[in-house]
Design an enzyme around this catalytic site. Structure first.
Site, mmCIF file in Angstrom:
data_model
loop_
_atom_site.group_PDB
_atom_site.id
_atom_site.type_symbol
_atom_site.label_atom_id
_atom_site.label_comp_id
_atom_site.label_asym_id
_atom_site.label_seq_id
_atom_site.Cartn_x
_atom_site.Cartn_y
_atom_site.Cartn_z
ATOM 1 N N ASP A 124 43.152 -22.705 -64.305
ATOM 2 C CA ASP A 124 43.810 -24.081 -63.897
ATOM 3 C C ASP A 124 44.294 -24.196 -62.655
ATOM 4 O OD1 ASP A 124 43.920 -23.881 -66.704
ATOM 5 O OD2 ASP A 124 45.813 -24.346 -67.101
ATOM 6 N N HIS A 146 44.877 -18.640 -62.917
ATOM 7 C CA HIS A 146 44.859 -20.145 -62.015
ATOM 8 C C HIS A 146 44.013 -19.672 -60.594
ATOM 9 C CE1 HIS A 146 48.315 -20.357 -64.561
ATOM 10 N NE2 HIS A 146 48.278 -21.673 -64.320
#
Length: 281
Positions: free
Chosen positions: A96, A251
């Site tokens: 993400d 991430h």
């Protein structure tokens, strides 16, 4: 009388010579035709062999292409089926908050070296600054999902109109960057979709033929800055224990250096424990 005899002899000799010359010409012509026929057969046979060889090569190439395309198709799984149990251990690596210049290209290098595909949930505002990185993600066969434009909770979840703008703006940026033919149905809510107040936003996603997916395993790289790679791996090991299908949250934002450092160990652990890697669609 001698004169007449000599004339006849000379004429006879000329006829014999003419006949011999004709025979030699015919023989030579026949020999030439035979030679040309043999050469034609030889060339035709070689041509057939070459054509056959090319066809076999094309057939082999087609089989390889078919296998490659089949493998690509088998590598993609509908979000709806991501958690279906079938006895196969599958890991869906997801990132993400990217793309970022500092982290994402290095993550792509690691994935490429290991021939592993991942799913990237990207932010619209980050795409605008890193279009070439997004193109690389797409060109190298990774899956792309929408993760809102700004990731600002106060803006995104303020009301339904604000949420729509975040989603639609990012979809437009994706299409502009990757081509009008590009469409993604994937969405991941910033912070996940767990809270009840997000129900109206979930309905909007469904009504617009998109699908959202959260995760059931993570490294914990969003729980602090510069979490050591050892702690990230330990967190993941505990999370995946006993699970057949795992959607892993990580991430690739610019600050996630330890995520990058931990990634090879994470991939090794999953592979050594029998997981295969697939992407979401």
């Amino acid at each position: 009388m001698d004169m007449n005899y000599n004339c006849k002899t000379i004429k006879l000799n000329k006829n014999i010579i003419f006949i011999i010359i004709c025979i030699l010409v015919l023989y030579s012509f026949g020999f030439l035709l035979g030679y040309l026929y043999i050469e034609y057969k030889f060339i035709d046979k070689n041509s057939q062999n070459i054509t056959s060889s090319k066809n076999e090569q094309l057939s082999d190439d087609s089989v390889l292409d078919l296998k490659e395309n089949t493998n690509k198709d088998n590598n993609k799984v509908l979000c709806e089926d991501a958690y279906k149990k079938d006895g196969e251990k599958v890991a869906y690596i997801t990132f993400d908050d990217g793309p970022s210049k500092k982290i994402t290209p290095k993550i792509l290098d690691i994935l490429k070296e290991r021939k592993i595909k991942a799913t990237f949930f990207v932010l619209g505002q980050n795409i605008e600054e890193n279009k070439e990185i997004l193109k690389r993600e797409y060109d190298e066969g990774h899956s792309i999902g929408n993760h809102s434009y700004s990731h600002e909770f106060g803006t995104i979840y303020n009301n339904l109109d604000a949420f729509k703008k975040e989603v639609e703006k990012t979809n437009m940026i994706l299409e502009k960057t990757l081509g009008d033919d590009f469409k993604t149905r994937l969405f991941r809510f910033p912070g996940g979709s767990f809270e009840n107040y997000k129900n109206k936003f979930k309905d909007y996603i469904k009504e617009n033929n998109m699908i959202y997916i959260d995760w059931n395993a993570l490294t914990g790289d969003a729980e602090g800055q510069n979490v050591s790679k050892e702690k990230l791996l330990d967190h993941l090991v505990k999370d995946v224990e006993g699970k057949e299908k795992i959607v892993i949250l990580m991430h690739d934002a610019a600050t996630k250096e330890t995520t990058l450092e931990a990634l090879p160990s994470v991939l090794d652990y999953l592979k050594n424990n029998g997981y295969i890697f697939k992407i979401l669609k």
